[in-house]
Design a protein around this motif. Structure first.
Motif, PDB file in Angstrom:
ATOM      1  N   LYS A  80       0.865  -1.184   0.000  1.00 50.80           N
ATOM      2  CA  LYS A  80       0.000   0.000   0.000  1.00 50.80           C
ATOM      3  C   LYS A  80       0.898   1.229   0.000  1.00 50.80           C
ATOM      4  O   LYS A  80       1.790   1.355   0.827  1.00 50.80           O
ATOM      5  CB  LYS A  80      -0.911  -0.010   1.221  1.00 50.80           C
ATOM      6  CG  LYS A  80      -1.854   1.173   1.262  1.00 50.80           C
ATOM      7  CD  LYS A  80      -2.937   1.088   2.304  1.00 50.80           C
ATOM      8  CE  LYS A  80      -2.475   0.675   3.656  1.00 50.80           C
ATOM      9  NZ  LYS A  80      -3.506   0.808   4.693  1.00 50.80           N
ATOM     10  N   ILE A  81       0.652   2.134  -0.952  1.00 48.56           N
ATOM     11  CA  ILE A  81       1.524   3.308  -1.050  1.00 48.56           C
ATOM     12  C   ILE A  81       0.803   4.621  -0.797  1.00 48.56           C
ATOM     13  O   ILE A  81       1.452   5.648  -0.610  1.00 48.56           O
ATOM     14  CB  ILE A  81       2.258   3.358  -2.408  1.00 48.56           C
ATOM     15  CG1 ILE A  81       1.271   3.389  -3.575  1.00 48.56           C
ATOM     16  CG2 ILE A  81       3.218   2.204  -2.544  1.00 48.56           C
ATOM     17  CD1 ILE A  81       1.941   3.636  -4.908  1.00 48.56           C
TER      18      ILE A  81
ATOM     19  N   ASN B  17      -4.258   6.620 -12.424  1.00 46.82           N
ATOM     20  CA  ASN B  17      -4.049   6.811 -13.861  1.00 46.82           C
ATOM     21  C   ASN B  17      -2.663   7.371 -14.154  1.00 46.82           C
ATOM     22  O   ASN B  17      -2.008   6.950 -15.107  1.00 46.82           O
ATOM     23  CB  ASN B  17      -5.130   7.723 -14.444  1.00 46.82           C
ATOM     24  CG  ASN B  17      -6.487   7.078 -14.454  1.00 46.82           C
ATOM     25  OD1 ASN B  17      -6.617   5.854 -14.446  1.00 46.82           O
ATOM     26  ND2 ASN B  17      -7.535   7.896 -14.461  1.00 46.82           N
ATOM     27  N   LEU B  18      -2.225   8.317 -13.344  1.00 46.67           N
ATOM     28  CA  LEU B  18      -0.908   8.915 -13.528  1.00 46.67           C
ATOM     29  C   LEU B  18       0.189   7.873 -13.370  1.00 46.67           C
ATOM     30  O   LEU B  18       1.111   7.793 -14.180  1.00 46.67           O
ATOM     31  CB  LEU B  18      -0.723  10.050 -12.519  1.00 46.67           C
ATOM     32  CG  LEU B  18       0.506  10.923 -12.672  1.00 46.67           C
ATOM     33  CD1 LEU B  18       0.442  11.710 -13.973  1.00 46.67           C
ATOM     34  CD2 LEU B  18       0.620  11.870 -11.488  1.00 46.67           C
ATOM     35  N   MET B  19       0.064   7.039 -12.335  1.00 42.02           N
ATOM     36  CA  MET B  19       1.087   6.020 -12.094  1.00 42.02           C
ATOM     37  C   MET B  19       1.074   4.939 -13.170  1.00 42.02           C
ATOM     38  O   MET B  19       2.130   4.481 -13.610  1.00 42.02           O
ATOM     39  CB  MET B  19       0.913   5.414 -10.711  1.00 42.02           C
ATOM     40  CG  MET B  19       1.201   6.431  -9.611  1.00 42.02           C
ATOM     41  SD  MET B  19       1.271   5.707  -7.993  1.00 42.02           S
ATOM     42  CE  MET B  19       2.863   4.890  -8.099  1.00 42.02           C
ATOM     43  N   GLU B  20      -0.113   4.550 -13.617  1.00 39.79           N
ATOM     44  CA  GLU B  20      -0.193   3.559 -14.687  1.00 39.79           C
ATOM     45  C   GLU B  20       0.397   4.093 -15.981  1.00 39.79           C
ATOM     46  O   GLU B  20       1.071   3.372 -16.704  1.00 39.79           O
ATOM     47  CB  GLU B  20      -1.636   3.104 -14.898  1.00 39.79           C
ATOM     48  CG  GLU B  20      -2.115   2.176 -13.805  1.00 39.79           C
ATOM     49  CD  GLU B  20      -3.558   1.741 -13.985  1.00 39.79           C
ATOM     50  OE1 GLU B  20      -4.321   2.415 -14.717  1.00 39.79           O
ATOM     51  OE2 GLU B  20      -3.925   0.726 -13.365  1.00 39.79           O
ATOM     52  N   SER B  21       0.161   5.383 -16.269  1.00 40.32           N
ATOM     53  CA  SER B  21       0.719   5.960 -17.495  1.00 40.32           C
ATOM     54  C   SER B  21       2.244   6.069 -17.416  1.00 40.32           C
ATOM     55  O   SER B  21       2.908   6.112 -18.443  1.00 40.32           O
ATOM     56  CB  SER B  21       0.099   7.324 -17.791  1.00 40.32           C
ATOM     57  OG  SER B  21       0.492   8.274 -16.824  1.00 40.32           O
TER      58      SER B  21
ATOM     59  N   ALA C 179       9.502  -4.402  -6.089  1.00 41.30           N
ATOM     60  CA  ALA C 179      10.804  -3.957  -6.585  1.00 41.30           C
ATOM     61  C   ALA C 179      10.762  -2.498  -7.030  1.00 41.30           C
ATOM     62  O   ALA C 179      11.777  -1.810  -7.027  1.00 41.30           O
ATOM     63  CB  ALA C 179      11.263  -4.841  -7.741  1.00 41.30           C
ATOM     64  N   ASP C 180       9.585  -2.007  -7.386  1.00 43.83           N
ATOM     65  CA  ASP C 180       9.417  -0.626  -7.840  1.00 43.83           C
ATOM     66  C   ASP C 180       9.045   0.325  -6.716  1.00 43.83           C
ATOM     67  O   ASP C 180       8.774   1.508  -6.966  1.00 43.83           O
ATOM     68  CB  ASP C 180       8.307  -0.550  -8.903  1.00 43.83           C
ATOM     69  CG  ASP C 180       8.638  -1.329 -10.156  1.00 43.83           C
ATOM     70  OD1 ASP C 180       9.833  -1.481 -10.459  1.00 43.83           O
ATOM     71  OD2 ASP C 180       7.689  -1.783 -10.825  1.00 43.83           O
TER      72      ASP C 180
ATOM     73  N   GLN D 189       7.190   5.491  -4.855  1.00 41.19           N
ATOM     74  CA  GLN D 189       6.939   6.448  -3.775  1.00 41.19           C
ATOM     75  C   GLN D 189       7.486   7.818  -4.120  1.00 41.19           C
ATOM     76  O   GLN D 189       6.836   8.841  -3.869  1.00 41.19           O
ATOM     77  CB  GLN D 189       7.536   5.939  -2.467  1.00 41.19           C
ATOM     78  CG  GLN D 189       6.757   4.793  -1.868  1.00 41.19           C
ATOM     79  CD  GLN D 189       7.427   4.208  -0.640  1.00 41.19           C
ATOM     80  OE1 GLN D 189       8.645   4.201  -0.522  1.00 41.19           O
ATOM     81  NE2 GLN D 189       6.615   3.712   0.281  1.00 41.19           N
ATOM     82  N   GLN D 190       8.671   7.865  -4.703  1.00 41.30           N
ATOM     83  CA  GLN D 190       9.262   9.140  -5.109  1.00 41.30           C
ATOM     84  C   GLN D 190       8.410   9.792  -6.211  1.00 41.30           C
ATOM     85  O   GLN D 190       8.143  10.993  -6.162  1.00 41.30           O
ATOM     86  CB  GLN D 190      10.689   8.935  -5.599  1.00 41.30           C
ATOM     87  CG  GLN D 190      11.381  10.224  -5.976  1.00 41.30           C
ATOM     88  CD  GLN D 190      12.820   9.995  -6.417  1.00 41.30           C
ATOM     89  OE1 GLN D 190      13.271   8.869  -6.567  1.00 41.30           O
ATOM     90  NE2 GLN D 190      13.535  11.075  -6.617  1.00 41.30           N
ATOM     91  N   PHE D 191       7.968   9.011  -7.181  1.00 38.58           N
ATOM     92  CA  PHE D 191       7.113   9.518  -8.254  1.00 38.58           C
ATOM     93  C   PHE D 191       5.820  10.079  -7.683  1.00 38.58           C
ATOM     94  O   PHE D 191       5.371  11.160  -8.062  1.00 38.58           O
ATOM     95  CB  PHE D 191       6.819   8.386  -9.245  1.00 38.58           C
ATOM     96  CG  PHE D 191       5.911   8.796 -10.369  1.00 38.58           C
ATOM     97  CD1 PHE D 191       6.412   9.461 -11.480  1.00 38.58           C
ATOM     98  CD2 PHE D 191       4.559   8.526 -10.316  1.00 38.58           C
ATOM     99  CE1 PHE D 191       5.576   9.851 -12.510  1.00 38.58           C
ATOM    100  CE2 PHE D 191       3.708   8.909 -11.339  1.00 38.58           C
ATOM    101  CZ  PHE D 191       4.224   9.566 -12.441  1.00 38.58           C
ATOM    102  N   LEU D 192       5.228   9.363  -6.744  1.00 37.73           N
ATOM    103  CA  LEU D 192       3.981   9.790  -6.114  1.00 37.73           C
ATOM    104  C   LEU D 192       4.171  11.087  -5.336  1.00 37.73           C
ATOM    105  O   LEU D 192       3.352  11.999  -5.446  1.00 37.73           O
ATOM    106  CB  LEU D 192       3.473   8.679  -5.189  1.00 37.73           C
ATOM    107  CG  LEU D 192       2.100   8.846  -4.573  1.00 37.73           C
ATOM    108  CD1 LEU D 192       1.035   8.977  -5.645  1.00 37.73           C
ATOM    109  CD2 LEU D 192       1.799   7.669  -3.670  1.00 37.73           C
ATOM    110  N   GLN D 193       5.255  11.210  -4.589  1.00 39.24           N
ATOM    111  CA  GLN D 193       5.529  12.440  -3.833  1.00 39.24           C
ATOM    112  C   GLN D 193       5.717  13.625  -4.779  1.00 39.24           C
ATOM    113  O   GLN D 193       5.239  14.733  -4.491  1.00 39.24           O
ATOM    114  CB  GLN D 193       6.761  12.264  -2.945  1.00 39.24           C
ATOM    115  CG  GLN D 193       6.514  11.364  -1.758  1.00 39.24           C
ATOM    116  CD  GLN D 193       5.434  11.897  -0.843  1.00 39.24           C
ATOM    117  OE1 GLN D 193       5.219  13.093  -0.722  1.00 39.24           O
ATOM    118  NE2 GLN D 193       4.721  10.993  -0.206  1.00 39.24           N
ATOM    119  N   GLN D 194       6.422  13.409  -5.883  1.00 42.95           N
ATOM    120  CA  GLN D 194       6.618  14.493  -6.849  1.00 42.95           C
ATOM    121  C   GLN D 194       5.287  14.911  -7.463  1.00 42.95           C
ATOM    122  O   GLN D 194       5.026  16.106  -7.640  1.00 42.95           O
ATOM    123  CB  GLN D 194       7.595  14.059  -7.935  1.00 42.95           C
ATOM    124  CG  GLN D 194       9.011  13.934  -7.459  1.00 42.95           C
ATOM    125  CD  GLN D 194       9.943  13.340  -8.506  1.00 42.95           C
ATOM    126  OE1 GLN D 194       9.492  12.798  -9.510  1.00 42.95           O
ATOM    127  NE2 GLN D 194      11.240  13.442  -8.251  1.00 42.95           N
TER     128      GLN D 194
END
Length: 77
Positions: free
Chosen positions: A4-5, A19-23, A59-60, A65-70
């Protein structure tokens, strides 16, 4: 194993982030959970819905998490 992130009570935000993370190439899923709101906050102890974002591939995790924070910091600016 999935991790869970992110958890939010804003369904639009949850859908947007998924959607953002899937793209961006991350495999995520959304789970909706019911949370009982304390009576002092709602008056009657209503149920509230939360959206949880789960990352499929551990593994990702650090990169996701960094992508989500940004993404969240860009949207709040």
């Amino acid at each position: 194993m999935a991790s869970k992130i992110f958890t939010t009570n804003d369904q639009l935000l949850g859908s947007y982030l998924r959607n953002l993370m899937e793209s961006a190439g991350y495999s995520v899923l959304t789970q909706k959970t019911r949370i009982e709101t304390p009576q002092e906050q709602q008056g009657f102890g209503n149920l509230d819905w939360h959206s949880e974002l789960w990352l499929i591939h551990d593994a990702d995790l650090a990169n996701a998490q960094q992508f989500l924070q940004q993404a969240l910091s860009r949207d709040s600016a």
